[in-house]
Design an enzyme around this catalytic site. Structure first.
Site, mmCIF file in Angstrom:
data_model
loop_
_atom_site.group_PDB
_atom_site.id
_atom_site.type_symbol
_atom_site.label_atom_id
_atom_site.label_comp_id
_atom_site.label_asym_id
_atom_site.label_seq_id
_atom_site.Cartn_x
_atom_site.Cartn_y
_atom_site.Cartn_z
ATOM 1 N N ASP A 1 -10.111 -4.206 0.873
ATOM 2 C CA ASP A 1 -9.758 -2.790 0.987
ATOM 3 C C ASP A 1 -9.319 -2.201 -0.352
ATOM 4 O O ASP A 1 -9.250 -0.985 -0.505
ATOM 5 C CB ASP A 1 -8.624 -2.610 2.006
ATOM 6 N N LYS B 1 -17.140 -1.653 12.217
ATOM 7 C CA LYS B 1 -17.103 -2.663 11.152
ATOM 8 C C LYS B 1 -17.650 -3.985 11.672
ATOM 9 O O LYS B 1 -18.423 -4.660 10.996
ATOM 10 C CB LYS B 1 -15.673 -2.816 10.620
ATOM 11 N N GLN C 1 -6.309 -2.822 9.255
ATOM 12 C CA GLN C 1 -6.641 -1.420 9.516
ATOM 13 C C GLN C 1 -5.353 -0.586 9.537
ATOM 14 O O GLN C 1 -4.423 -0.876 10.285
ATOM 15 C CB GLN C 1 -7.397 -1.311 10.848
HETATM 16 N N1 L37 Z 1 -11.250 0.091 4.918
HETATM 17 N N2 L37 Z 1 -10.893 1.920 6.208
HETATM 18 C C1 L37 Z 1 -10.406 0.814 5.656
HETATM 19 N N3 L37 Z 1 -9.146 0.410 5.811
HETATM 20 C C2 L37 Z 1 -8.313 1.153 6.526
HETATM 21 O O1 L37 Z 1 -7.059 0.749 6.655
HETATM 22 N N4 L37 Z 1 -7.918 3.122 7.886
HETATM 23 C C3 L37 Z 1 -8.753 2.332 7.128
HETATM 24 C C4 L37 Z 1 -10.076 2.676 6.939
HETATM 25 N N5 L37 Z 1 -10.583 3.797 7.493
HETATM 26 C C5 L37 Z 1 -11.782 3.834 8.101
HETATM 27 O O2 L37 Z 1 -12.330 2.843 8.534
HETATM 28 N N6 L37 Z 1 -12.332 5.035 8.130
HETATM 29 C C6 L37 Z 1 -13.554 5.383 8.670
HETATM 30 C C7 L37 Z 1 -13.744 6.701 8.899
HETATM 31 C C8 L37 Z 1 -14.932 7.160 9.456
HETATM 32 C C9 L37 Z 1 -15.933 6.282 9.783
HETATM 33 C C10 L37 Z 1 -15.751 4.960 9.550
HETATM 34 C C11 L37 Z 1 -14.556 4.504 8.988
HETATM 35 C C12 L37 Z 1 -17.208 6.750 10.407
HETATM 36 O O3 L37 Z 1 -18.128 5.993 10.577
HETATM 37 N N7 L37 Z 1 -17.282 8.025 10.770
HETATM 38 C C13 L37 Z 1 -18.438 8.597 11.416
HETATM 39 C C14 L37 Z 1 -18.017 9.256 12.709
HETATM 40 C C15 L37 Z 1 -17.324 8.269 13.597
HETATM 41 C C16 L37 Z 1 -16.693 8.917 14.805
HETATM 42 O O4 L37 Z 1 -17.453 9.257 15.729
HETATM 43 O O5 L37 Z 1 -15.464 9.037 14.810
HETATM 44 C C17 L37 Z 1 -19.052 9.623 10.494
HETATM 45 O O6 L37 Z 1 -20.263 9.836 10.600
HETATM 46 O O7 L37 Z 1 -18.328 10.209 9.685
#
Ligand code: L37
Length: 281
Positions: free
Chosen positions: A120, A53, A97
């Site tokens: 959020d 983020k 978060q």
């Molecule tokens: N806005 N998001 C918000 N608030 C929260 O309180 N928990 C939470 C939340 N969750 C969150 O940020 N989730 C999230 C999940 C996956 C990714 C980003 C954010 C992401 O980029 N995933 C990648 C793989 C990342 C990894 O290697 O773990 C993907 O390609 O799916």
């Protein structure tokens, strides 16, 4: 015919680059969007997401600050931080978060956030506004899911959408959002009877249950759009809630994990933060 693979990573990058232009225009007016990210404790997945983020803010030109707090912080100290951020004119969006460590009251923290800064979309005011069809901050993951479905060119109005999972952060808001788009929406969960049969009715199937490869090809109607929100770490690998290799043979379009919904979650957070500068709700 094999499914179209929906490239969330690429779509998220496009959205970030559109936002970058908007932020440049806002900055030229002295109104740079600002995001405060609050991370309590040392949940490893949360640390990864918060880092992503921050990186996205930097890329787009959004001012960001990170508040890392030990798991031993008291509820009162955390609420005092939220109060400070609510009052800070540099900050347009506040993200706490989740999950918070045991002993902290998530609901009370979320309710303390100024609804005008609730990027959020978890504050009861945002939830209520979305559910009665008013303009509102939409939770980032469901917003990303809708954006991905729209970009496949699928018409949503009148279609049957099945949402697997009923969490407050994905399932329930996703159902509300697709209802708002005039879909016929069914929410399924662990107590649903004949869950496979329900899923097989779906033109658009959204899966957010946190069970690795739960959804098999005989759960999916041929040609359906399948959106996999799951992120499960299994033997050092990240897998979704959908058995991708199987389901891609029957679906019309499908998101991969990783590289599907995950990057869109972050892009939508950036969009909400930019939108927060002009918020009038
Ligand atoms: N806005 N998001 C918000 N608030 C929260 O309180 N928990 C939470 C939340 N969750 C969150 O940020 N989730 C999230 C999940 C996956 C990714 C980003 C954010 C992401 O980029 N995933 C990648 C793989 C990342 C990894 O290697 O773990 C993907 O390609 O799916």
């Amino acid at each position: 015919m094999a499914a179209q693979i929906i490239n969330g990573k690429e779509i998220a990058a496009e959205i970030r680059s559109e936002l970058k232009e908007k932020v440049a225009a806002l900055t030229a007016q002295g109104r740079t969007p600002g995001l405060a990210v609050v991370l309590v404790g040392d949940n490893p997945a949360s640390q990864v997401y918060v880092r992503q983020k921050k990186k996205a803010c930097h890329e787009i030109g959004i001012y960001s600050e990170e508040h890392r707090l030990p798991a031993t912080i008291t509820q009162e100290e955390l609420l005092a931080l939220i109060d400070r951020l609510n009052a800070d004119p540099k900050i347009h969006g506040i993200l706490v978060q989740l999950p918070l460590p045991d002993g902290l009251d998530e609901n009370e923290v979320i309710e303390r956030i100024d609804p005008k800064k609730d990027v959020d979309g978890f504050h009861p005011i945002s939830v209520g506004r979305l559910s009665i069809g008013l303009e509102a901050f939409v939770p980032c993951t469901p917003a990303g899911v809708l954006e991905l479905v729209k970009r496949t060119g699928t018409a949503i109005s009148g279609k049957k959408v099945v949402v697997l999972g009923r969490s407050n952060i994905v399932g329930k808001p996703a159902a509300r959002l697709f209802l708002q788009e005039n879909a016929t929406v069914t929410i399924c969960h662990s107590r649903t009877q004949n869950i496979e049969e329900e899923c097989r009715q779906a033109d658009i199937l959204i899966v957010a249950v946190g069970r690795p490869k739960l959804v098999k090809k005989d759960w999916v109607k041929p040609g359906a759009v399948v959106i996999d929100v799951g992120i499960n770490r299994v033997d050092g690998q990240i897998v979704g809630d959908v058995d991708f290799d199987e389901v891609k043979e029957v679906a019309g379009a499908i998101t991969p994990v990783p590289g599907g919904v995950g990057p869109m979650t972050i892009a939508m957070l950036m969009k909400n933060t930019v939108g927060a500068v002009d918020v009038d709700h």
